[in-house]
Design an enzyme around this catalytic site. Structure first.
Site, PDB file in Angstrom:
ATOM      1  N   LEU A  66      45.530  44.701  53.591  1.00  0.00           N
ATOM      2  CA  LEU A  66      44.348  43.833  53.638  1.00  0.00           C
ATOM      3  C   LEU A  66      44.409  42.805  52.512  1.00  0.00           C
ATOM      4  O   LEU A  66      44.462  43.159  51.332  1.00  0.00           O
ATOM      5  CB  LEU A  66      43.074  44.676  53.502  1.00  0.00           C
ATOM      6  CG  LEU A  66      42.945  45.854  54.470  1.00  0.00           C
ATOM      7  CD1 LEU A  66      41.564  46.494  54.326  1.00  0.00           C
ATOM      8  CD2 LEU A  66      43.198  45.429  55.910  1.00  0.00           C
TER       9      LEU A  66
ATOM     10  N   ALA B 119      42.664  39.486  52.989  1.00  0.00           N
ATOM     11  CA  ALA B 119      41.868  38.328  53.391  1.00  0.00           C
ATOM     12  C   ALA B 119      40.693  38.049  52.459  1.00  0.00           C
ATOM     13  O   ALA B 119      40.027  37.038  52.584  1.00  0.00           O
ATOM     14  CB  ALA B 119      41.351  38.533  54.809  1.00  0.00           C
TER      15      ALA B 119
ATOM     16  N   ARG C 249      35.978  37.237  42.197  1.00  0.00           N
ATOM     17  CA  ARG C 249      35.945  37.541  40.764  1.00  0.00           C
ATOM     18  C   ARG C 249      37.116  36.942  39.996  1.00  0.00           C
ATOM     19  O   ARG C 249      37.119  36.895  38.781  1.00  0.00           O
ATOM     20  CB  ARG C 249      35.900  39.073  40.578  1.00  0.00           C
ATOM     21  CG  ARG C 249      34.563  39.672  40.977  1.00  0.00           C
ATOM     22  CD  ARG C 249      34.642  41.178  41.186  1.00  0.00           C
ATOM     23  NE  ARG C 249      35.161  41.536  42.520  1.00  0.00           N
ATOM     24  CZ  ARG C 249      35.285  42.778  42.969  1.00  0.00           C
ATOM     25  NH1 ARG C 249      34.953  43.797  42.185  1.00  0.00           N
ATOM     26  NH2 ARG C 249      35.757  43.019  44.181  1.00  0.00           N
TER      27      ARG C 249
ATOM     28  N   THR D 293      36.127  45.482  54.247  1.00  0.00           N
ATOM     29  CA  THR D 293      37.458  46.071  54.435  1.00  0.00           C
ATOM     30  C   THR D 293      37.610  46.741  55.804  1.00  0.00           C
ATOM     31  O   THR D 293      38.716  46.789  56.353  1.00  0.00           O
ATOM     32  CB  THR D 293      37.756  47.107  53.327  1.00  0.00           C
ATOM     33  OG1 THR D 293      36.638  47.990  53.216  1.00  0.00           O
ATOM     34  CG2 THR D 293      38.004  46.446  51.982  1.00  0.00           C
TER      35      THR D 293
ATOM     36  N   ASP E 119      45.351  44.136  46.812  1.00  0.00           N
ATOM     37  CA  ASP E 119      45.175  43.875  45.377  1.00  0.00           C
ATOM     38  C   ASP E 119      45.575  45.071  44.515  1.00  0.00           C
ATOM     39  O   ASP E 119      45.205  45.155  43.360  1.00  0.00           O
ATOM     40  CB  ASP E 119      43.745  43.411  45.070  1.00  0.00           C
ATOM     41  CG  ASP E 119      42.674  44.454  45.387  1.00  0.00           C
ATOM     42  OD1 ASP E 119      43.020  45.527  45.933  1.00  0.00           O
ATOM     43  OD2 ASP E 119      41.495  44.190  45.093  1.00  0.00           O
TER      44      ASP E 119
ATOM     45  N   ASN F 149      40.844  42.791  40.403  1.00  0.00           N
ATOM     46  CA  ASN F 149      39.704  41.978  40.826  1.00  0.00           C
ATOM     47  C   ASN F 149      39.430  40.840  39.853  1.00  0.00           C
ATOM     48  O   ASN F 149      38.752  39.882  40.193  1.00  0.00           O
ATOM     49  CB  ASN F 149      38.458  42.858  40.960  1.00  0.00           C
ATOM     50  CG  ASN F 149      38.648  43.927  42.032  1.00  0.00           C
ATOM     51  OD1 ASN F 149      39.068  43.633  43.142  1.00  0.00           O
ATOM     52  ND2 ASN F 149      38.380  45.164  41.678  1.00  0.00           N
TER      53      ASN F 149
ATOM     54  N   ARG G 136      66.928  25.112  32.143  1.00  0.00           N
ATOM     55  CA  ARG G 136      66.040  24.865  33.291  1.00  0.00           C
ATOM     56  C   ARG G 136      66.741  25.140  34.623  1.00  0.00           C
ATOM     57  O   ARG G 136      67.953  25.340  34.673  1.00  0.00           O
ATOM     58  CB  ARG G 136      65.501  23.448  33.185  1.00  0.00           C
ATOM     59  CG  ARG G 136      64.579  23.337  31.969  1.00  0.00           C
ATOM     60  CD  ARG G 136      64.076  21.942  31.753  1.00  0.00           C
ATOM     61  NE  ARG G 136      63.383  21.424  32.910  1.00  0.00           N
ATOM     62  CZ  ARG G 136      63.049  20.147  33.067  1.00  0.00           C
ATOM     63  NH1 ARG G 136      63.363  19.270  32.121  1.00  0.00           N
ATOM     64  NH2 ARG G 136      62.422  19.740  34.132  1.00  0.00           N
TER      65      ARG G 136
ATOM     66  N   ARG H 206      79.382   0.932  20.304  1.00  0.00           N
ATOM     67  CA  ARG H 206      78.369   0.663  19.280  1.00  0.00           C
ATOM     68  C   ARG H 206      78.768  -0.587  18.518  1.00  0.00           C
ATOM     69  O   ARG H 206      79.924  -1.014  18.571  1.00  0.00           O
ATOM     70  CB  ARG H 206      78.265   1.849  18.315  1.00  0.00           C
ATOM     71  CG  ARG H 206      79.525   2.057  17.520  1.00  0.00           C
ATOM     72  CD  ARG H 206      79.436   3.242  16.558  1.00  0.00           C
ATOM     73  NE  ARG H 206      80.628   3.282  15.733  1.00  0.00           N
ATOM     74  CZ  ARG H 206      81.287   4.387  15.428  1.00  0.00           C
ATOM     75  NH1 ARG H 206      80.894   5.547  15.897  1.00  0.00           N
ATOM     76  NH2 ARG H 206      82.334   4.323  14.647  1.00  0.00           N
TER      77      ARG H 206
HETATM   78  C1  UD1 Z   1      37.471  48.561  47.548  1.00  0.00           C
HETATM   79  C2  UD1 Z   1      36.802  49.822  48.141  1.00  0.00           C
HETATM   80  C3  UD1 Z   1      36.348  50.717  46.996  1.00  0.00           C
HETATM   81  C4  UD1 Z   1      37.548  51.078  46.167  1.00  0.00           C
HETATM   82  C5  UD1 Z   1      38.272  49.827  45.676  1.00  0.00           C
HETATM   83  C6  UD1 Z   1      39.599  50.191  45.027  1.00  0.00           C
HETATM   84  C7  UD1 Z   1      35.741  49.305  50.279  1.00  0.00           C
HETATM   85  C8  UD1 Z   1      34.456  48.981  50.962  1.00  0.00           C
HETATM   86  N1  UD1 Z   1      35.663  49.440  48.957  1.00  0.00           N
HETATM   87  O1  UD1 Z   1      36.498  47.856  46.790  1.00  0.00           O
HETATM   88  O2  UD1 Z   1      35.747  51.900  47.516  1.00  0.00           O
HETATM   89  O3  UD1 Z   1      37.138  51.892  45.081  1.00  0.00           O
HETATM   90  O4  UD1 Z   1      38.585  48.945  46.758  1.00  0.00           O
HETATM   91  O5  UD1 Z   1      40.278  49.081  44.552  1.00  0.00           O
HETATM   92  O6  UD1 Z   1      36.750  49.439  50.934  1.00  0.00           O
HETATM   93  N2  UD1 Z   1      39.588  42.407  52.081  1.00  0.00           N
HETATM   94  C9  UD1 Z   1      39.814  41.780  53.295  1.00  0.00           C
HETATM   95  N3  UD1 Z   1      38.746  41.380  54.040  1.00  0.00           N
HETATM   96  C10 UD1 Z   1      37.463  41.594  53.645  1.00  0.00           C
HETATM   97  C11 UD1 Z   1      37.244  42.244  52.407  1.00  0.00           C
HETATM   98  C12 UD1 Z   1      38.319  42.644  51.657  1.00  0.00           C
HETATM   99  O7  UD1 Z   1      40.959  41.562  53.698  1.00  0.00           O
HETATM  100  O8  UD1 Z   1      36.549  41.207  54.402  1.00  0.00           O
HETATM  101  C13 UD1 Z   1      40.768  42.818  51.275  1.00  0.00           C
HETATM  102  C14 UD1 Z   1      40.850  42.055  49.965  1.00  0.00           C
HETATM  103  O9  UD1 Z   1      41.706  40.930  50.110  1.00  0.00           O
HETATM  104  C15 UD1 Z   1      41.462  43.073  49.008  1.00  0.00           C
HETATM  105  C16 UD1 Z   1      41.085  44.406  49.620  1.00  0.00           C
HETATM  106  O10 UD1 Z   1      40.650  44.175  50.943  1.00  0.00           O
HETATM  107  O11 UD1 Z   1      42.863  42.963  48.946  1.00  0.00           O
HETATM  108  C17 UD1 Z   1      39.963  45.092  48.831  1.00  0.00           C
HETATM  109  O12 UD1 Z   1      38.844  44.242  48.771  1.00  0.00           O
HETATM  110  P1  UD1 Z   1      37.956  44.147  47.460  1.00  0.00           P
HETATM  111  O13 UD1 Z   1      36.865  43.153  47.730  1.00  0.00           O
HETATM  112  O14 UD1 Z   1      38.782  43.953  46.265  1.00  0.00           O
HETATM  113  O15 UD1 Z   1      37.300  45.595  47.456  1.00  0.00           O
HETATM  114  P2  UD1 Z   1      36.729  46.364  46.194  1.00  0.00           P
HETATM  115  O16 UD1 Z   1      35.389  45.823  45.860  1.00  0.00           O
HETATM  116  O17 UD1 Z   1      37.752  46.367  45.122  1.00  0.00           O
HETATM  117 MG    MG Z   2      39.544  45.325  44.815  1.00  0.00          MG
END
Ligand code: UD1
Ligand code: MG
Length: 440
Positions: free
Chosen positions: A12, A14, A19, A81, A105, A224, A313, A420
């Site tokens: 995941l 998206a 933050r 998620t 992430d 995050n 480089r 020169r």
């Molecule tokens: C999420 C978990 C939390 C956990 C934590 C661990 C859920 C609801 N929460 O929270 O319980 O402790 O991870 O790191 O699952 N993403 C999408 N689409 C969305 C939302 C998120 O693809 O609509 C992806 C994000 O890109 C990211 C990942 O899902 O890579 C997690 O999303 P994030 O918003 O970071 O969740 P947390 O608040 O960290």
């Molecule tokens: Mg997260």
């Protein structure tokens, strides 16, 4: 427990990454020069999955490019998620195995923990016990250790916030049930999102247990914020420095050497303090890199000496035994075997022959304001101190250039070029001058 279950990995990626306060998608932020998502993909590949599917948002072409050859599917709106997994369902139609859902992430997941998750019958979820659980989902478990439910940080009561066992966010779910369980998710929570973390409760109603597999909190930590990104960078650097040392390099002060994920370092290489390696660098055996050197995109062969304070480089090659000393910039250039440039020079777009000697202060004027031009310097050529070489120009084998010359014409093999104004001496002039000034 089941063995040899076919695996599909869904990553995941998206989320907006709000933050991070960045224009770059969160998963594209680099750790040791490589996007965080590519670290995760490397681990996922070790599980020999049948497919890896990455979920992105509509405007994330750079993510799609970074994860090739794996396919991406698009989650049109970021509604949580749980919702994020839905676009992957089409690609999972008819797949007879388990789906490992990973959060993009969390780049440093441990393959062994993922394997443990896969082995359980039914569902499994990864857990951690971090020092500070703030922001993470808390896990409530049954007496037998299986999961009761996950409560997101924002939905926790003050008492629930005290729970130490946290959701790492990664699930393993049999594909046969995934679509059905995702369809039952609701948004009745503080964030009005479809939480993947609600799946275990839905599954339990249908008679499936969720196993909790604990991982080391040090390695499982969602990125995050920029601070968490920096923490991961620190961890990556430690891993890479240790790897370089295990392979036989000496890092005099490892904590001051910055490596990239793809840096290749041979044995008996000595790296002094404060050296930076950007992407695409390989270093041959017995090379010495002195302090405060900055190297990127360069192939460095064996027995080379670089720095202190050298900048190498991209698209540069330093062949066996070449020496690039202090305050030298080498850019898109080849230094031949045993060629030397020891002090204060700019060498751009140059092909420098074996054993050539470049005097202090040599500057290759490779740019005319519109185009870059190439300079060729023959084997054993000798470039006098403070020469300016105006490209394009060819300097023959064994040719010599007098110090202080400006060279804009080719020089045949073994010729000597002076470019020169000639020096004139005026006898007694200084005495006359002093007399006139002081009246003596
Ligand atoms: C999420 C978990 C939390 C956990 C934590 C661990 C859920 C609801 N929460 O929270 O319980 O402790 O991870 O790191 O699952 N993403 C999408 N689409 C969305 C939302 C998120 O693809 O609509 C992806 C994000 O890109 C990211 C990942 O899902 O890579 C997690 O999303 P994030 O918003 O970071 O969740 P947390 O608040 O960290
Ligand atoms: Mg997260």
């Amino acid at each position: 427990m089941t063995e040899n279950t076919p695996i599909a990995v869904v990553i995941l990626a998206a989320g907006k990454g709000t933050r991070m306060k960045s224009d770059l998608p969160k998963v594209m932020h680099p750790i040791a020069g490589r996007p965080m998502i590519n670290w995760l993909i490397e681990t996922a590949e070790k599980l020999n999955p049948e497919k890896i599917i990455v979920v992105t948002a509509p405007d994330m072409d750079d993510v799609a490019k970074a994860v090739r050859p794996y396919q991406t599917v698009v989650q049109k709106q970021q509604r949580g998620t749980g919702d994020a997994v839905r676009p992957a369902l089409d690609m999972l139609k008819g797949f007879q195995g388990k789906v490992l859902i990973l959060l993009g992430d969390e780049p440093f997941l441990d393959k062994n923990i993922l394997e443990k998750m896969i082995k359980w019958d039914g569902l499994s979820v990864m857990a951690v016990r971090p020092l500070s659980p703030a922001g993470l989902g808390r896990m409530v478990v049954h007496d037998d250790g299986t999961l009761d439910r996950i409560i997101e940080d924002k939905d926790c009561t003050p008492e629930q916030k005290e729970i130490r066992l946290c959701n790492a966010g990664n699930f393993c779910i049999p594909n046969a049930h995934l679509e059905n369980w995702l369809a039952q998710l609701k948004t009745d929570n503080t964030q009005k999102e479809y939480y993947l973390t609600d799946i275990p409760q839905i599954a339990e109603k249908e008679g499936f247990l969720t196993y909790v597999v604990e991982a080391d909190a040090q390695w499982v930590w969602g990125i995050n914020t920029r601070s968490e990104l920096a923490e991961h960078e620190r961890m990556a650097q430690t891993m890479l420095r240790n790897k370089a040392m295990e392979n036989g390099a000496t890092l005099i002060d490892p904590n001051t050497v910055y490596l990239s994920a793809d840096t290749k370092i041979g044995k008996d290489v000595v790296i002094e303090p404060n050296v930076y390696f950007g992407s695409g660098v390989s270093v041959g055996d017995h090379t010495v890199i002195h302090a405060f050197s900055h190297i990127e995109g360069a192939q460095i062969e064996a027995n080379v000496e670089i720095g202190p304070f050298a900048r190498i480089r991209p698209k540069s090659v330093l062949k066996q035994g070449a020496v690039v000393g202090n305050f030298i910039e080498v850019n898109r250039s080849v230094m031949g075997a045993g060629a030397k440039s020891k002090h204060l020079s700019y060498l751009g777009d140059a092909i420098i022959g074996d054993k050539a000697n470049i005097g202090a202060g040599t500057v290759i004027a490779n740019y005319d304001g519109f185009n870059k031009h190439t300079t060729t310097i023959g084997e054993k050529a000798f470039i006098g101190t403070n020469s300016t070489i105006v490209a394009p120009v060819e300097i023959g084998n064994g040719a010599m250039i007098a110090a202080g010359s400006t060279i804009n014409k080719d020089i045949p093999d073994n010729a000597m070029a002076v470019g020169r104004a000639r020096q004139k001496n005026y006898a007694g002039w200084a005495t006359e001058y002093r007399k006139a000034k002081s009246g003596e």
